[in-house]
Write an enzyme that holds these catalytic residues in place. Structure first.
Site, PDB file in Angstrom:
ATOM      1  CB  SER A 144      -0.884   0.004   1.261  1.00  0.00           C
ATOM      2  OG  SER A 144      -1.465   1.282   1.478  1.00  0.00           O
ATOM      3  CB  SER A 322      29.678  47.836  -0.470  1.00  0.00           C
ATOM      4  OG  SER A 322      28.849  48.974  -0.652  1.00  0.00           O
TER       5      SER A 322
END
Length: 475
Positions: A144, A322
């Site tokens: 199952s 940055s």
């Protein structure tokens, strides 16, 4: 020349549907693809799960043949198809979204259909000619979804856990090597971000290695829990439609296929509805994430600066930091590991709620459990690897900065408590703080200790580990 049809007709409970002739999946999979367009992640994006499903179907075919329930012609064709899939074939045919309703039925049927159609080809038939070999009646015999799917999740998690353990081990060794490299470098320890007492940078990095070692042990323990499976439980744990000897036989066959010993749960009804092993495993992954994130917090803080921060260590520069500030380099590797940790902690909440939401004899939410668990494992594995290779192995120490902070810290006065008393030590600390002068200088000036004795007490090896009190003056 005969024209090849583009589609074949297949039938299910809801009626007939046209399935692409080239597809190895069938009507159940087709409907699931239409129903579940949620994550954009398909079964083929989880190869461990596909391999686990194929291993289970192979073991089931072997067990059913052993018990005389499946003929050798069909059984051997199923086994051959499963072995091809375990070797990497047809993974692109596993197309159902990983997040799905139905407690995993769509996943199980996707596997049944692909295996059945490949087995039909091996037998010389065309895809979809299920009268010769059927996805449900033969590939899914004695099974199952409710015992196949959770067992597959456990096998897939087992594979992922052991990759994670290897990645954690590599990271632990990297920290341990740095601990050895930094073993003679004295620095100030801190509590609540305030100066505490001296330690070595090696002790600090050795702690990170030890935390990983502890978590490796806990993760190995949690992995043992998922060796217990419920194959043979069929629908709810009663074993309906399965042979009385099937559960033991399929467990033994599956252990042979996967290469490690599996255990059949002593109570299959309980095992079919219980997700406790997944909750336990997720909890350990959260523990790993929390401690790894704490370590990365430390690395970011210790490397902060370079002029206006701690600046005790240097992390390898990996990219410009940055778009506006020239020369800025950010701790991007610890930052990405922090984010993985946040994700794992959130996944643990999802897994907890999904396990809690089970009702009666089945938990219908194992798909989201697997989705969350597999991502926690995979992302932690990658995070440990990138932290080791792209950060830890390249860390260097700012020795002069570390030495200067020790020499000018009032924290070393703690080591003098047993010799000059707490009151005198407090007065020295306050004066050092007000005047900016060093503790060493003030103790000598006030005649509280001789230079020889003070030098002996403030040696690095004395400051960083338990030592007997130096009661007599040194010669």
């Amino acid at each position: 020349m005969e024209e090849v049809a583009a589609f074949r007709s297949e039938h299910d409970l809801l009626g007939d549907r046209d399935v692409p002739m080239e597809a190895y999946y069938g009507v159940h999979t087709l409907r699931a693809v239409e129903n579940f367009q949620i994550s954009g992640q398909r079964l083929c994006d989880a190869p461990d799960l596909i391999i686990a499903l194929a291993a289970i179907k192979e073991a089931a075919a072997q067990a059913n043949m052993d018990l005389g329930l499946l003929g050798p012609t069909q059984g051997n064709a199923i086994i051959a198809a499963c072995r091809e899939i375990r070797d990497g074939a047809l993974h692109d045919q596993f197309v159902v979204d990983l997040i799905q309703g139905g407690a995993g039925t769509s996943t199980n049927m996707n596997a049944n259909e692909v295996i059945a159609n490949r087995a039909l080809e091996i037998l010389g038939h065309r895809r979809g000619e299920y009268t010769h070999l059927h996805p449900n009646e033969h590939v899914n015999l004695s099974q199952s979804t409710n015992d196949v799917y959770p067992t597959a999740l456990k096998l897939a998690a087992w594979a992922g856990i052991h990759r994670l353990l290897r990645s954690m081990g590599d990271l632990r060794l990297a920290f341990a090597e740095k601990a050895g490299e930094f073993s003679e470098i004295l620095k100030m320890g801190r509590t609540q971000l305030q100066d505490a007492v001296p330690m070595t940078l090696g002790q600090e990095f050795g702690t990170y290695a030890l935390m990983l070692a502890e978590d490796e042990a806990r993760l190995s323990e949690a992995a043992q829990l998922i060796r217990e499976i419920n194959l043979g439980a069929t629908a709810i744990g009663t074993g309906i439609t399965a042979h009385p000897d099937y559960a033991a036989r399929v467990r033994d066959r599956l252990s042979e296929v996967v290469g490690f010993d599996l255990l059949t749960s002593p109570d299959l009804v309980e095992a079919t509805q219980d997700c406790g092993a997944f909750v336990q495993l997720s909890g350990v992954l959260k523990r790993v994430a929390v401690k790894l994130s704490k370590t990365c917090n430390d690395l970011r803080l210790l490397s902060s600066g370079p002029r206006a921060g701690f600046n005790e260590i240097n992390l390898p520069a990996r990219q410009a930091g940055s778009s506006i500030m020239p020369g800025k380099v950010n701790p991007v590797i610890p930052e990405v590991v922090n984010q993985v940790a946040f994700e794992v902690i959130g996944n643990d909440v999802t897994i907890t709620m999904a396990a809690e939401a089970g009702q009666l004899q089945l938990n219908a939410f194992e798909p989201i459990i697997f989705y969350s668990l597999s991502r926690s494992i995979a992302h932690l594995t990658a995070a440990c690897g990138t932290l080791e290779k792209n950060c830890v192995r390249g860390i260097t120490a700012n020795k002069e900065r570390l030495r200067d902070m020790v020499e000018h810290s009032i924290g070393i006065v703690t080591a003098l408590n047993p010799y000059i008393g707490y009151r005198n030590a407090t007065e020295i600390a306050l004066e050092a703080h007000r005047s900016g002068r060093g503790v060493y200088e003030l103790v000598l000036e006030k005649g509280l200790m001789s230079k020889d004795r003070l030098d002996a007490v403030l040696r690095p090896e004395t400051l960083t580990k338990p030592q007997p009190l130096i009661l007599a003056e040194t010669a």
